[in-house]
Design an enzyme around this catalytic site. Structure first.
Site, PDB file in Angstrom:
ATOM      1  N   LYS A 235     -24.382  74.095 -15.070  1.00  0.00           N
ATOM      2  CA  LYS A 235     -25.149  74.620 -16.214  1.00  0.00           C
ATOM      3  C   LYS A 235     -25.923  73.540 -16.966  1.00  0.00           C
ATOM      4  CE  LYS A 235     -22.277  78.714 -16.927  1.00  0.00           C
ATOM      5  NZ  LYS A 235     -21.178  78.432 -15.982  1.00  0.00           N
ATOM      6  N   ARG A 236     -26.640  72.720 -16.227  1.00  0.00           N
ATOM      7  CA  ARG A 236     -27.444  71.679 -16.859  1.00  0.00           C
ATOM      8  C   ARG A 236     -28.628  72.307 -17.593  1.00  0.00           C
ATOM      9  NH1 ARG A 236     -23.111  69.003 -16.706  1.00  0.00           N
ATOM     10  NH2 ARG A 236     -22.759  67.557 -15.002  1.00  0.00           N
TER      11      ARG A 236
END
Length: 285
Positions: free
Chosen positions: A97-98
């Site tokens: 989940k960058r």
């Protein structure tokens, strides 16, 4: 393209995505007793899950937070797990989940699309802007990598931001439409893009419209089981049981705990959990 490999994997092995969200608390004592090294224990647990489910699992998702929480030994287990998946010709999602931008995003891309933490797909958060997505495009253009961008997630807090009204509809539609246009550049032979969406399976009332709006988007669908996503809801996001993968983590990897002889038959009960999930969503008794 990587999306074609995923499409074919789902066609051949089914839509289940096994989530390796591994905590030491989840691991049977008879595996823990084999070693005093955290990396070896966690990897052995993951390896056994992979070995007993690979032929009925479309892709595996490895949630990096669980491994980061165990420090360097946890990250070694993360890396060993990803490399083992590659050895087994199994596809992988790095659930990272960058959401950062520019040069930082390029470094994240390098970190998770090459080297020790290399995966086939990652998850991305678009809420810093579209320049948090575009730095990954070179990897998508190569055809070798893909991503799932948060669209409409399964958590209750999704309504705090994703549902804010914008142009008379929820904000996530505006974000989704813009990313959907970008994704058109990465369409595979299967008709889906390597740039897909994370779509929670807990809101059935929106499922039909989401599937219709984003016909060329492959979905990563969390929320089945413990979070409340039901089989009949999940089916609405799929297209003839393809076009998406349905994640389950604890429901599969801790299934053995429901049985008195669970530790001795850990692999058997793990596989059974995947089969039960498949049958439930397929509508088989």
């Amino acid at each position: 393209m990587i999306i074609d490999k995923l499409y074919d994997s789902v066609k051949d092995k089914g839509f289940v995505c096994v989530g390796l969200d591994t905590s030491l608390d989840y691991i049977p004592e008879n595996i823990k007793n084999k070693s005093s090294n955290v990396a070896d224990i966690v990897f052995e647990f993951n390896k056994q899950i992979i070995d007993c489910t690979n032929d009925i699992t479309g892709i595996f998702k490895v949630q990096i937070a669980y491994y980061e929480a165990m420090g360097l030994e946890g990250l070694k287990a993360y890396s060993k797990t990803l490399k083992y998946l590659k050895e087994k010709n199994a596809l992988s999602i790095g659930d990272v989940k960058r959401g950062d931008i520019a040069a930082t995003a390029k470094e994240y891309a390098k970190a998770h699309f090459s080297g020790d933490f290399e995966v086939d797909f990652i998850t991305l958060n678009p809420y810093m802007g579209y320049d948090s997505i575009t730095p990954y495009f070179d990897y998508f253009k190569s055809g070798e990598k893909g991503a799932f961008v948060l669209l409409r997630t399964s958590n209750p807090g999704a309504k705090d931001i994703e549902y804010l009204e914008y142009k008379n509809e929820p904000l996530y539609y505006e974000i989704g439409e813009n990313i959907y246009k970008m994704a058109d550049e990465f369409i595979g032979e299967c008709g889906y893009s390597s740039l897909g969406f994370v779509v929670g399976g807990t809101y059935s009332e929106e499922a039909t419209e989401i599937r219709e709006r984003f016909k060329k988007s492959f979905f990563l669908i969390p929320g089945y089981g413990a979070q409340g996503g039901k089989a009949e809801d999940i089916r609405l996001y799929l297209d003839d049981f393809n076009g998406g993968v349905v994640n389950s983590s604890r429901g599969i990897i801790t299934a053995y705990k429901k049985h008195e002889d669970g530790e001795n038959k850990f692999q058997e009960y793990t596989r059974q959990a995947v089969e039960n999930m498949r049958n439930d969503i397929y509508g088989k008794k």
